[in-house]
Design an enzyme around this catalytic site. Structure first.
Site, PDB file in Angstrom:
ATOM      1  N   ASP A   1      32.690  55.590  45.419  1.00 16.82           N
ATOM      2  CA  ASP A   1      31.360  55.964  45.925  1.00 16.82           C
ATOM      3  C   ASP A   1      31.272  57.483  46.065  1.00 16.82           C
ATOM      4  O   ASP A   1      30.256  58.096  45.746  1.00 16.82           O
ATOM      5  CB  ASP A   1      31.110  55.275  47.273  1.00 16.82           C
ATOM      6  CG  ASP A   1      31.410  53.795  47.194  1.00 16.82           C
ATOM      7  OD1 ASP A   1      30.709  53.091  46.467  1.00 16.82           O
ATOM      8  OD2 ASP A   1      32.391  53.352  47.829  1.00 16.82           O
TER       9      ASP A   1
ATOM     10  N   HIS B   1      31.927  49.879  51.730  1.00 13.75           N
ATOM     11  CA  HIS B   1      31.791  49.901  50.270  1.00 13.75           C
ATOM     12  C   HIS B   1      30.880  48.735  49.881  1.00 13.75           C
ATOM     13  O   HIS B   1      31.330  47.671  49.457  1.00 13.75           O
ATOM     14  CB  HIS B   1      33.153  49.786  49.582  1.00 13.75           C
ATOM     15  CG  HIS B   1      33.019  49.564  48.102  1.00 13.75           C
ATOM     16  ND1 HIS B   1      32.555  50.537  47.256  1.00 13.75           N
ATOM     17  CD2 HIS B   1      33.239  48.476  47.336  1.00 13.75           C
ATOM     18  CE1 HIS B   1      32.504  50.046  46.021  1.00 13.75           C
ATOM     19  NE2 HIS B   1      32.912  48.801  46.052  1.00 13.75           N
TER      20      HIS B   1
HETATM   21  P1  NAX Z   1      39.379  41.030  37.678  1.00 13.98           P
HETATM   22  O1  NAX Z   1      38.762  39.717  38.001  1.00 13.98           O
HETATM   23  O2  NAX Z   1      39.361  41.542  36.283  1.00 13.98           O
HETATM   24  O3  NAX Z   1      40.902  41.027  38.164  1.00 13.98           O
HETATM   25  C1  NAX Z   1      41.287  40.551  39.403  1.00 13.98           C
HETATM   26  C2  NAX Z   1      42.666  39.974  39.249  1.00 13.98           C
HETATM   27  O4  NAX Z   1      43.151  39.637  40.545  1.00 13.98           O
HETATM   28  C3  NAX Z   1      42.723  38.715  38.409  1.00 13.98           C
HETATM   29  O5  NAX Z   1      43.631  38.889  37.341  1.00 13.98           O
HETATM   30  C4  NAX Z   1      43.183  37.651  39.395  1.00 13.98           C
HETATM   31  O6  NAX Z   1      44.040  36.677  38.791  1.00 13.98           O
HETATM   32  C5  NAX Z   1      43.933  38.498  40.403  1.00 13.98           C
HETATM   33  N1  NAX Z   1      44.137  37.858  41.710  1.00 13.98           N
HETATM   34  C6  NAX Z   1      43.305  36.996  42.352  1.00 13.98           C
HETATM   35  N2  NAX Z   1      43.879  36.582  43.499  1.00 13.98           N
HETATM   36  C7  NAX Z   1      45.066  37.213  43.586  1.00 13.98           C
HETATM   37  C8  NAX Z   1      46.118  37.180  44.531  1.00 13.98           C
HETATM   38  N3  NAX Z   1      46.054  36.401  45.623  1.00 13.98           N
HETATM   39  N4  NAX Z   1      47.214  37.935  44.302  1.00 13.98           N
HETATM   40  C9  NAX Z   1      47.297  38.708  43.212  1.00 13.98           C
HETATM   41  N5  NAX Z   1      46.343  38.763  42.264  1.00 13.98           N
HETATM   42  C10 NAX Z   1      45.235  38.026  42.454  1.00 13.98           C
HETATM   43  O7  NAX Z   1      38.689  42.058  38.678  1.00 13.98           O
HETATM   44  P2  NAX Z   1      38.661  43.652  38.615  1.00 13.98           P
HETATM   45  O8  NAX Z   1      37.482  44.084  37.834  1.00 13.98           O
HETATM   46  O9  NAX Z   1      39.995  44.161  38.265  1.00 13.98           O
HETATM   47  O10 NAX Z   1      38.308  43.967  40.152  1.00 13.98           O
HETATM   48  C11 NAX Z   1      39.235  43.704  41.179  1.00 13.98           C
HETATM   49  C12 NAX Z   1      38.576  43.848  42.531  1.00 13.98           C
HETATM   50  O11 NAX Z   1      38.112  45.181  42.729  1.00 13.98           O
HETATM   51  C13 NAX Z   1      37.345  42.954  42.723  1.00 13.98           C
HETATM   52  O12 NAX Z   1      37.405  42.377  44.021  1.00 13.98           O
HETATM   53  C14 NAX Z   1      36.189  43.938  42.650  1.00 13.98           C
HETATM   54  O13 NAX Z   1      35.063  43.475  43.362  1.00 13.98           O
HETATM   55  C15 NAX Z   1      36.815  45.141  43.304  1.00 13.98           C
HETATM   56  N6  NAX Z   1      36.172  46.436  43.093  1.00 13.98           N
HETATM   57  C16 NAX Z   1      36.223  47.322  44.116  1.00 13.98           C
HETATM   58  C17 NAX Z   1      35.709  48.592  43.999  1.00 13.98           C
HETATM   59  C18 NAX Z   1      35.805  49.555  45.139  1.00 13.98           C
HETATM   60  O14 NAX Z   1      35.279  50.674  45.004  1.00 13.98           O
HETATM   61  N7  NAX Z   1      36.431  49.220  46.259  1.00 13.98           N
HETATM   62  C19 NAX Z   1      35.017  49.020  42.780  1.00 13.98           C
HETATM   63  C20 NAX Z   1      35.377  48.218  41.578  1.00 13.98           C
HETATM   64  C21 NAX Z   1      35.540  46.742  41.828  1.00 13.98           C
HETATM   65  O15 NAX Z   1      34.269  46.132  41.821  1.00 13.98           O
END
Ligand code: NAX
Length: 327
Positions: free
Chosen positions: A160, A188
């Site tokens: 952000d 966020h």
């Molecule tokens: P993806 O869905 O591509 O990847 C997430 C991965 O996490 C998957 O491979 C899944 O198998 C794994 N996972 C799920 N549960 C798990 C657990 N208990 N232990 C270990 N791994 C686990 O998502 P991606 O685009 O990489 O985003 C990841 C997260 O970042 C999401 O929650 C998303 O909303 C968040 N974001 C946060 C941002 C921020 O500024 N704080 C911005 C970007 C993003 O939206």
């Protein structure tokens, strides 16, 4: 070269953010060109095979600093001896799923991960939570890790923050590096409060260079809703920019921020700026000697207080929705 590798745990290692983040960590962008890194990759069991593929590509990159990769679905192993943890993995919001259900589902991930960090991480552990809802997930993880100082648990506001710098840079026509002391307060989420009150360019106030109506009607909503805009245009959510922000956050934490400058970091509140103690909210922080330090004593206008209060209200609601997951 420093011979002891820094141990870095990354969760969600097969996901799209990690696909950018891991390569930047391994290349030295976070811990510097002299520090070897060992990666511990945590995934859920069905994604372990894909994680092997990511590890193959990391090895194929022949990064001089990468000393080893461990892949696991067990948080205790992933966080064993970790000096830094990027908690990226989270359950995405399902179609029609309520925010409270998502909060609960992710809370169930971040409680056990907090406990595993508490029991297995190195004493100097630094935790950055990226997985959404990042602020409340951080609060849950920190509550399960009473032996780790609360301020070592941080949630990512840097994306952000960087989005704010980018919008200002394009509007005013200066490089992002010229813009100092921007702050994004709060959560966020779309409630966030990107605030240019203290921002300067070469010692001059940014607020004197932009129109107040533009700030209210264009800048703030654009930054706050940038994630949705990226999804609409790119067809999937921000990934490389999120990884870049995670790199910036952890690199600054490790190496320090320039004297007199701050960035946006969400960490458990000490009660200052009208934010309830324990809520994880974005505040201005500088980094010194490997710790984030809250900038204290800034005067707030009525408008700023209202922007922060809107976030406090939203974060209280999130806290109430997960109260059973807090210890
Ligand atoms: P993806 O869905 O591509 O990847 C997430 C991965 O996490 C998957 O491979 C899944 O198998 C794994 N996972 C799920 N549960 C798990 C657990 N208990 N232990 C270990 N791994 C686990 O998502 P991606 O685009 O990489 O985003 C990841 C997260 O970042 C999401 O929650 C998303 O909303 C968040 N974001 C946060 C941002 C921020 O500024 N704080 C911005 C970007 C993003 O939206």
């Amino acid at each position: 070269m420093n011979k002891t590798p820094v141990k870095v745990a990354v969760t969600g290692a097969a996901g799209q953010i990690a696909y950018s983040l891991l390569f930047r960590i391994a290349s030295g962008s976070v811990f510097g060109p002299e520090t070897p890194v060992e990666l511990n990759l945590l995934e859920i069991t069905p994604a372990l095979h894909a994680t092997e593929g990511v590890a193959m590509e990391l090895f194929d990159s022949a990064f001089p600093l990468l000393t080893g990769i461990n892949i696991t679905d067990d948080p205790a192993k992933a966080f064993d001896g970790a000096n830094a943890a990027f908690l990226v993995g989270a359950k995405p919001r399902g179609k029609g799923e309520e925010r409270s259900a998502l909060l609960g589902a992710n809370g169930k991930i971040f409680g056990p991960q907090g406990a595993a960090l508490n029991d297995h991480a190195a004493d100097d552990i630094k935790v950055l939570v990226v997985g959404n809802p990042a602020n409340t997930n951080t609060m849950i993880a920190a509550s399960h890790a009473k032996d780790i100082p609360a301020e070592r648990f941080t949630a990512m506001m840097r994306l952000d923050h960087n989005r704010s710098l980018s919008q200002l840079s394009q509007k005013i026509g200066v490089p992002t590096t010229e813009i100092k002391n921007m702050i994004v307060w709060g959560n966020h989420s779309a409630d966030q409060f990107p605030d240019i009150t203290y921002a300067t360019i070469a010692g001059e106030k940014v607020s004197d260079k932009v129109d107040a109506a533009w700030v209210e009607q264009d800048f703030i909503p654009r930054v706050a809703k940038r994630g949705a805009e990226i999804i609409e245009v790119r067809g999937s959510s921000s990934a490389a920019s999120a990884a870049a922000a995670a790199v910036d956050h952890m690199r600054d934490w490790v190496t320090g921020t320039p004297e007199g400058e701050w960035v946006s970091v969400a960490l458990p509140s000490d009660g200052s700026y009208g934010i309830d103690e324990g809520l994880v909210a974005g505040v201005p922080c500088y980094a010194k000697d490997g710790e984030w330090v809250r900038v204290e004593g800034l005067d707030l206008s009525e408008v700023q207080r209202a922007g922060i209060e809107r976030n406090v209200k939203a974060l209280r609601e999130e806290r109430d929705a997960v109260k059973d997951l807090l210890v």
